[in-house]
Every structure is written in structure tokens, then in C-alpha cells.
Design an enzyme around this catalytic site. Structure first.
Site, PDB file in Angstrom:
ATOM      1  N   GLY A  73      17.897  15.851  28.681  1.00  0.00           N
ATOM      2  CA  GLY A  73      16.748  16.519  28.065  1.00  0.00           C
ATOM      3  C   GLY A  73      15.467  15.965  28.660  1.00  0.00           C
ATOM      4  O   GLY A  73      15.442  15.388  29.753  1.00  0.00           O
ATOM      5  N   GLY A  74      14.401  16.074  27.889  1.00  0.00           N
ATOM      6  CA  GLY A  74      13.094  15.602  28.360  1.00  0.00           C
ATOM      7  C   GLY A  74      13.095  14.113  28.655  1.00  0.00           C
ATOM      8  O   GLY A  74      12.214  13.607  29.359  1.00  0.00           O
ATOM      9  N   GLY A 126       4.239  19.424  66.123  1.00  0.00           N
ATOM     10  CA  GLY A 126       3.499  18.974  64.941  1.00  0.00           C
ATOM     11  C   GLY A 126       4.070  17.683  64.393  1.00  0.00           C
ATOM     12  O   GLY A 126       3.356  16.870  63.794  1.00  0.00           O
ATOM     13  N   ALA A 127       5.370  17.486  64.615  1.00  0.00           N
ATOM     14  CA  ALA A 127       6.008  16.278  64.097  1.00  0.00           C
ATOM     15  C   ALA A 127       5.412  15.031  64.756  1.00  0.00           C
ATOM     16  O   ALA A 127       5.384  13.954  64.150  1.00  0.00           O
ATOM     17  CB  ALA A 127       7.511  16.342  64.318  1.00  0.00           C
TER      18      ALA A 127
HETATM   19  C1  HXC Z   1      21.073  10.527  16.947  1.00  0.00           C
HETATM   20  C2  HXC Z   1      22.923  10.207  18.246  1.00  0.00           C
HETATM   21  C3  HXC Z   1      22.324  10.941  19.301  1.00  0.00           C
HETATM   22  C4  HXC Z   1      21.029  11.466  19.072  1.00  0.00           C
HETATM   23  C5  HXC Z   1      24.258  10.316  19.944  1.00  0.00           C
HETATM   24  N1  HXC Z   1      24.126   9.843  18.700  1.00  0.00           N
HETATM   25  N2  HXC Z   1      23.177  11.009  20.321  1.00  0.00           N
HETATM   26  N3  HXC Z   1      22.290   9.999  17.088  1.00  0.00           N
HETATM   27  N4  HXC Z   1      20.433  11.217  17.910  1.00  0.00           N
HETATM   28  N5  HXC Z   1      20.405  12.135  20.026  1.00  0.00           N
HETATM   29  C6  HXC Z   1      25.060   9.034  17.959  1.00  0.00           C
HETATM   30  C7  HXC Z   1      26.317   9.785  17.579  1.00  0.00           C
HETATM   31  O1  HXC Z   1      26.114  10.448  16.359  1.00  0.00           O
HETATM   32  C8  HXC Z   1      27.311   8.642  17.455  1.00  0.00           C
HETATM   33  O2  HXC Z   1      27.099   8.002  16.235  1.00  0.00           O
HETATM   34  C9  HXC Z   1      26.871   7.686  18.529  1.00  0.00           C
HETATM   35  O3  HXC Z   1      25.509   8.011  18.811  1.00  0.00           O
HETATM   36  C10 HXC Z   1      27.667   7.809  19.800  1.00  0.00           C
HETATM   37  O4  HXC Z   1      27.721   9.174  20.161  1.00  0.00           O
HETATM   38  P1  HXC Z   1      29.091   9.874  20.598  1.00  0.00           P
HETATM   39  O5  HXC Z   1      28.833  11.319  20.608  1.00  0.00           O
HETATM   40  O6  HXC Z   1      30.215   9.362  19.762  1.00  0.00           O
HETATM   41  O7  HXC Z   1      29.260   9.299  22.070  1.00  0.00           O
HETATM   42  P2  HXC Z   1      29.807  10.025  23.348  1.00  0.00           P
HETATM   43  O8  HXC Z   1      31.067  10.741  23.046  1.00  0.00           O
HETATM   44  O9  HXC Z   1      29.828   8.979  24.402  1.00  0.00           O
HETATM   45  O10 HXC Z   1      28.715  11.103  23.727  1.00  0.00           O
HETATM   46  C11 HXC Z   1      27.429  10.740  24.106  1.00  0.00           C
HETATM   47  C12 HXC Z   1      26.498  11.964  24.142  1.00  0.00           C
HETATM   48  C13 HXC Z   1      26.549  12.707  22.805  1.00  0.00           C
HETATM   49  C14 HXC Z   1      26.938  12.873  25.286  1.00  0.00           C
HETATM   50  C15 HXC Z   1      25.103  11.425  24.474  1.00  0.00           C
HETATM   51  O11 HXC Z   1      26.370  11.756  21.767  1.00  0.00           O
HETATM   52  C16 HXC Z   1      25.502  13.756  22.695  1.00  0.00           C
HETATM   53  O12 HXC Z   1      25.654  14.821  23.252  1.00  0.00           O
HETATM   54  N6  HXC Z   1      24.454  13.448  21.956  1.00  0.00           N
HETATM   55  C17 HXC Z   1      23.397  14.380  21.690  1.00  0.00           C
HETATM   56  C18 HXC Z   1      22.556  14.571  22.919  1.00  0.00           C
HETATM   57  C19 HXC Z   1      21.370  15.441  22.658  1.00  0.00           C
HETATM   58  O13 HXC Z   1      21.479  16.625  22.506  1.00  0.00           O
HETATM   59  N7  HXC Z   1      20.208  14.781  22.523  1.00  0.00           N
HETATM   60  C20 HXC Z   1      18.989  15.438  22.297  1.00  0.00           C
HETATM   61  C21 HXC Z   1      18.545  15.939  23.667  1.00  0.00           C
HETATM   62  S1  HXC Z   1      17.002  16.731  23.588  1.00  0.00           S
HETATM   63  P3  HXC Z   1      28.236   7.156  15.493  1.00  0.00           P
HETATM   64  O14 HXC Z   1      27.626   6.800  14.181  1.00  0.00           O
HETATM   65  O15 HXC Z   1      29.411   8.066  15.409  1.00  0.00           O
HETATM   66  O16 HXC Z   1      28.498   5.974  16.328  1.00  0.00           O
HETATM   67  C22 HXC Z   1      16.008  15.505  23.936  1.00  0.00           C
HETATM   68  C23 HXC Z   1      14.617  15.936  23.978  1.00  0.00           C
HETATM   69  C24 HXC Z   1      13.753  14.876  24.523  1.00  0.00           C
HETATM   70  O17 HXC Z   1      16.340  14.395  24.146  1.00  0.00           O
HETATM   71  C25 HXC Z   1      12.480  15.543  24.843  1.00  0.00           C
HETATM   72  C26 HXC Z   1      11.474  14.605  25.350  1.00  0.00           C
HETATM   73  C27 HXC Z   1      10.289  15.367  25.762  1.00  0.00           C
END
Ligand code: HXC
Length: 517
Positions: free
Chosen positions: A173-174, A407-408
């Protein structure tokens, strides 16, 4: 009285122990099972023994939605502070995937911002170890604001202090835009990935099926996109690599890079005489030339697998740090194209920000022709490199080993765009284009009407080559300062860089230039 004071000590100890355990043993084990170290283990390996001082170990998030008020881990998913690497101060943050997946909350962001602000005030690099599921989903816009606070600081700090990013897990993401603004991104193979939109969103929007690795793994970003400057096989190697990189760069834009002691000795390198082949169309490996010139085993290549037609990296010459930019005749004849121009321009600008002198090795047949290049804006991208060199005020020296065409020739740190010293080997050919192409254009009618057009072309080609396929026309005009024998190159460069050590070259007063981005 005594009991109370013991309790207070115990309370503190308990809190610190809880902070050290992150998301708990089960999640630490899960992290290890993925072949990843924890945030604290990484810092232990990165920093000099006992040098780490933590800041904000007891920070807690402030979220109350979705039952978050019941779940707290001291430190809130990121370990921050300062320490030393080989005795030099650095500020660090290391995201802890065992706490809410290392996701970024308001307080997590505040911790990172705090050490960035301190690094700016005290003029030392920031090293970020990224391992995060992105924005803390439970916090919504507050988390997005936290990201923006970091991006803003990354931008303000750019060119003031070095910023190095290690991507050691997810970075999606961002969230990718903080590392993207920093100076260097290192990714760990098989355990890290970076993308703006993940495989699921890609599938929904475009119906394209792709794995996380194929979309944004370390090899994709080191070979195809160029987002990653370095890749390492595991966490341990990544940490060693980043320490090595740091050894070539200064603490801030007013400092100079660390030097190794060196005593001038016999600097003649006869092996440089046998690298460029007699036949000007035969390839050779420019890395052999680099190795022949620099201090032994000092080359640290950047962007090794991206646009290999140009080679960039740090090295030491007589103990001093330099940046090397070299056309690579062994790949696409060393031609300049969209990607190689971007790659070299970015590197030149880094070296210029941080007072690292530049050595350019030139063997370039020109810009790559074709619709692909034109449609992908070779005009704008080639201009980036031209601009980057023209703007650079660090000492700059060019050695033309063979071709300097079209040019290079201008772009590759020519005298005309401010190079301080330009050397050429006797094998240099400095011309508008290769002899064959030139003869075909300027003697077209003569060749067409000749009894034997092939023989006529060969004659004219020879004639053109005799006049231009050498360094002497350029040397007569002072475009080349000296034609040197290859074996003298190292000595000449050591002397010339020493002569340029106190160079002062300021740009005209302006807000900032407008590099063709
Ligand atoms: C809160 C989160 C989290 C998140 C993971 N966890 N991502 N909690 N916010 N963004 C937590 C899970 O609930 C889990 O908690 C623990 O972290 C581990 O995650 P798992 O899914 O069990 O791990 P894994 O299988 O290794 O997968 C990792 C992952 C997946 C691929 C990163 O967790 C995932 O897809 N997370 C969401 C990603 C996402 O969409 N993020 C937002 C992106 S948008 P427990 O309690 O079970 O241990 C963004 C915008 C930013 O970031 C913009 C900036 C401008």
C-alpha cells in the site's frame, strides 16, 4: 518504605520485559519459522555491541475502536532509538511484526518521526527496518496521517542525512512510499515484498492472477522495476550489506565519507592494458577495468541486476570513497537507454548530495534507438542523466576507454558539462557516430555511383575512422585533458582526485532546479 520502592522497581522491570517480548513467544516463534529475525534481534546484529539506546519502549496506542483498548503491547510494534555502527552514530527504527503485524498506528508513526527529527538535528543517518502489514486497520485515517507525517520528514531529510531502508517482510500500500523516498532500498529474498496494490486487488480490478512474489518480490524489484537497489539472501546478510554500504557514505551533507589509511606505493597497473579488445565491436567487461583501477576488493555495486548496460557503485581509491558510473560494453554494447539513464542519474545525485567524488568510465555507442525507447521517453530520461551530471558539484573525472559517440559523449560527464578532468586511453574513439554509419550517410552518393559500392564504403569507412576513431581531435581541442596509457590510470586518478579535494563549485542562487522527472 523499602517494599514500596521494590514494587516500583518491579513495575518498571515488568514493563520493560513485556516490551522486549513484543507480541509474545508464539508470534516470535512464527516469525522465526518464516526464516525472519525479530525486530530486536535485527537491531542487535546491526548495531555495535551494547550501543543501542531505546527511545519510547513504553509507548502505547490510543485506539479504542474494535476492542483495541483491551490489547496493548508496550512499544506499539516498532523499536526505535539510536546506536553506533563501527563507532558512528545512527538512528534506527525496526518494525515488530509480532505486534499487530508491525502495522502502523498513530503512536507507531510518532515514534518513527521522533527519531527522524533527532537524526536531522544531530546530522546522522536513519536506518529503517521495515516489516509491516501497513496501516493499522483499526485506526483508519489516523494511521494514514501517521504515514504522511513520515513521508514529509523523509522528503525534508532527503539530501541532508542518508536514509537507508531495509525491507524485511511485507511493505504494501502507501507504506511503500517511505522507503521509496529514502536513498537506498535493500530487499531480502523470499521474505519481503513491496507493492502499491496486492494480488487480491490486482485480481479484482484487472482480473490478472499473480503471486505476491511475482508482483513485488525482491527479484522483481531488483531486475525489472529498479525499486530495490540491493538484495540479500537473508536477514543476516542484509544487515551485513547495509553496514558495508554505510561505510562508504558520510554522516550528513556537510560531512565527508570515512577514509581508510593509505600510503601511495607502486600504482601502475599493467593488467589494465589487456582488457579492451583490438576489434572495437568486441565486448569486454567494464568491471575488470573498475577492479583494475580501485583499491582491492573495494567495489560495492548498486542496482547490480537492473539495467546492467550501466554499472554504478561505490569504491575506494587510495582509501577514499568514490562513486563509479561506467558503461558496460558486455551488455547491449553499453548503450544508454531509459532504465540505465534513470539508474545512473539517481546514483550521481546521491553522490553529489553527500560529497562523494565521481569517476566515470566511458564506452558508449550512443542512445538505444527504437519506438520502445522513444515511447518510454528516452528524451526525458536521458535528460535526467545529463542534468544530474551538469548539476553535480563534487569532483568529477571521466576516463574514455573506447567509444564516446553522439549525444552520449556529451551526457557521460564530458568536459562541456563541467567535468574537472577528462582522460582518454589511446583506444578511445570520440565521434558523432561509428565510422560505418557515418560513411553511409555522408558519402551516400559517392558510394552509390561507385563501380564497387562495397569497396567504396569500406574505403570511406576507413577514411572516417582514421580521422575520428581516436582521442586526438578531442585532445587537440582540450575536450580531453590528457591521453594516457591504461596502466597509468590509477595513479593519474589518485593524483587528480587529490588535486580536486578542496573543489568549490556553487550553483546559481535558486529555489531548486527543475530536473526532468
Ligand atoms: C492491524 C494487522 C495488520 C494491519 C496484519 N495484522 N496486518 N493488524 N492492521 N494492517 C495482524 C493480523 O491481524 C495478525 O494478528 C498479525 O498481524 C499477523 O498477520 P497474519 O495475517 O497472521 O500474517 P501473515 O499470514 O504473515 O500475513 C501478513 C499480511 C497480512 C500479508 C501482511 O496480515 C495482511 O494482508 N494484512 C493486511 C494488509 C493490508 O491490507 N494493510 C493495509 C494496506 S493499506 P494476530 O493477532 O492474529 O497475530 C495501507 C495504506 C497505507 O497500508 C497508506 C499510506 C499512505
Amino acid at each position: 518504605m523499602k517494599t514500596t520502592s521494590m514494587n516500583k522497581r518491579e513495575i518498571l522491570n515488568q514493563k520493560l520485559t513485556a516490551a522486549k517480548m513484543g507480541g509474545g513467544q508464539k508470534r516470535i516463534d512464527a516469525q522465526h519459522s518464516k526464516n525472519k529475525l525479530t525486530a530486536r534481534e535485527r537491531l542487535d546484529l546491526l548495531l555495535d555491541k551494547n550501543s543501542f539506546e531505546e527511545i519510547g519502549a513504553l509507548i502505547k496506542h490510543r485506539s479504542t475502536d474494535f476492542g483495541m483498548e483491551k490489547t496493548h503491547y508496550p512499544g506499539d510494534g516498532v523499536v526505535t532509538g539510536y546506536g553506533t555502527i563501527h563507532g558512528r552514530l545512527v538512528y534506527v527504527f525496526s518494525q515488530d511484526f509480532t505486534v499487530f503485524g508491525g502495522s502502523l498506528s498513530e503512536t507507531h508513526a510518532e515514534k518513527i518521526c521522533k527519531i527522524m527529527d533527532m537524526a536531522m538535528k544531530n546530522g546522522a543517518p536513519v536506518i529503517g527496518l521495515n516489516d509491516s502489514g501497513g496501516a493499522r486497520i483499526q485506526e483508519g485515517v489516523v494511521s494514514l496521517g501517521g504515514y504522511a507525517d513520515i513521508f514529509y520528514r523523509n522528503t525534508r531529510a532527503s539530501g541532508v542525512i542518508p536514509q537507508l531502508s531495509l525491507v524485511m517482510g511485507p511493505c504494501a500500500g502507501g507504506a511503500v512510499y517511505s522507503p521509496a523516498i529514502t536513498d537506498f532500498i535493500l530487499m531480502v529474498e523470499d521474505t519481503s515484498y513491496m507493492f502499491v496494490t496486492g494480488p487480491n486487488v490486482v485480481k479484482t480490478v484487472t482480473n490478472e492472477k499473480v503471486s505476491a512474489e511475482d508482483l513485488g518480490g525482491a527479484s522483481v524489484h531488483s531486475e525489472k522495476s529498479g525499486v530495490a537497489h540491493l538484495t540479500s539472501s537473508n536477514d543476516l546478510q542484509a544487515i551485513e550489506d547495509i553496514k558495508k554500504l554505510l561505510s562508504y557514505i558520510p554522516q550528513n551533507c556537510e560531512d565527508s565519507a570515512p577514509e581508510l589509511p593509505y600510503v601511495i606505493d607502486d600504482e601502475i597497473r599493467n593488467n589494465l592494458c589487456n582488457i579492451v579488445p583490438e576489434n572495437p565491436n568486441q565486448p569486454y567487461d567494464i568491471k575488470e577495468v573498475i577492479q583494475g583501477i580501485i583499491d582491492q576488493e573495494s567495489f560495492f555495486e548498486i542496482h547490480k541486476d537492473f539495467a546492467p548496460n550501466i554499472v554504478v557503485g561505490f569504491a575506494r581509491l587510495a582509501g577514499k570513497s568514490i562513486g563509479v558510473v561506467a558503461n558496460q560494453p558486455a551488455y547491449l554494447a553499453g548503450v544508454l537507454d531509459v532504465q540505465s539513464s534513470q539508474k545512473a542519474a539517481r546514483f550521481v545525485r546521491f553522490c553529489d548530495c553527500f560529497n562523494i567524488p565521481l569517476l566515470v568510465l566511458e564506452d558508449v555507442p550512443g542512445f538505444l534507438p527504437g519506438t520502445d525507447q522513444e515511447w518510454n521517453a528516452i528524451i526525458t530520461n536521458g535528460a535526467k542523466l545529463l542534468y544530474a551530471f551538469s548539476e553535480a558539484s563534487v569532483p568529477r573525472i571521466t576516463v574514455i576507454t573506447r567509444k564516446a559517440y553522439g549525444g552520449a559523449y556529451d551526457v557521460m560527464n564530458s568536459k562541456h558539462i563541467g567535468a574537472d578532468m577528462n582522460f582518454a586511453w589511446p583506444s578511445a574513439e570520440i565521434a558523432v557516430m561509428g565510422a560505418k554509419g557515418a560513411a553511409e550517410i555522408i558519402f551516400r552518393n559517392e558510394i552509390k555511383s561507385a563501380k564497387d559500392p562495397d569497396a567504396a564504403l569500406a574505403n570511406k569507412e576507413r577514411e572516417y575512422a582514421d580521422i575520428f576513431a581516436n582521442p586526438y581531435r578531442a585532445a587537440e581541442r582540450g575536450f580531453v585533458d590528457e591521453v594516457i596509457h591504461p596502466e597509468q590510470t590509477r595513479l593519474k586518478l589518485i593524483k587528480a582526485f587529490a588535486m580536486l579535494e578542496n573543489k568549490v563549485d556553487s550553483l546559481p542562487q535558486k529555489k531548486h532546479g527543475n530536473i526532468p522527472l
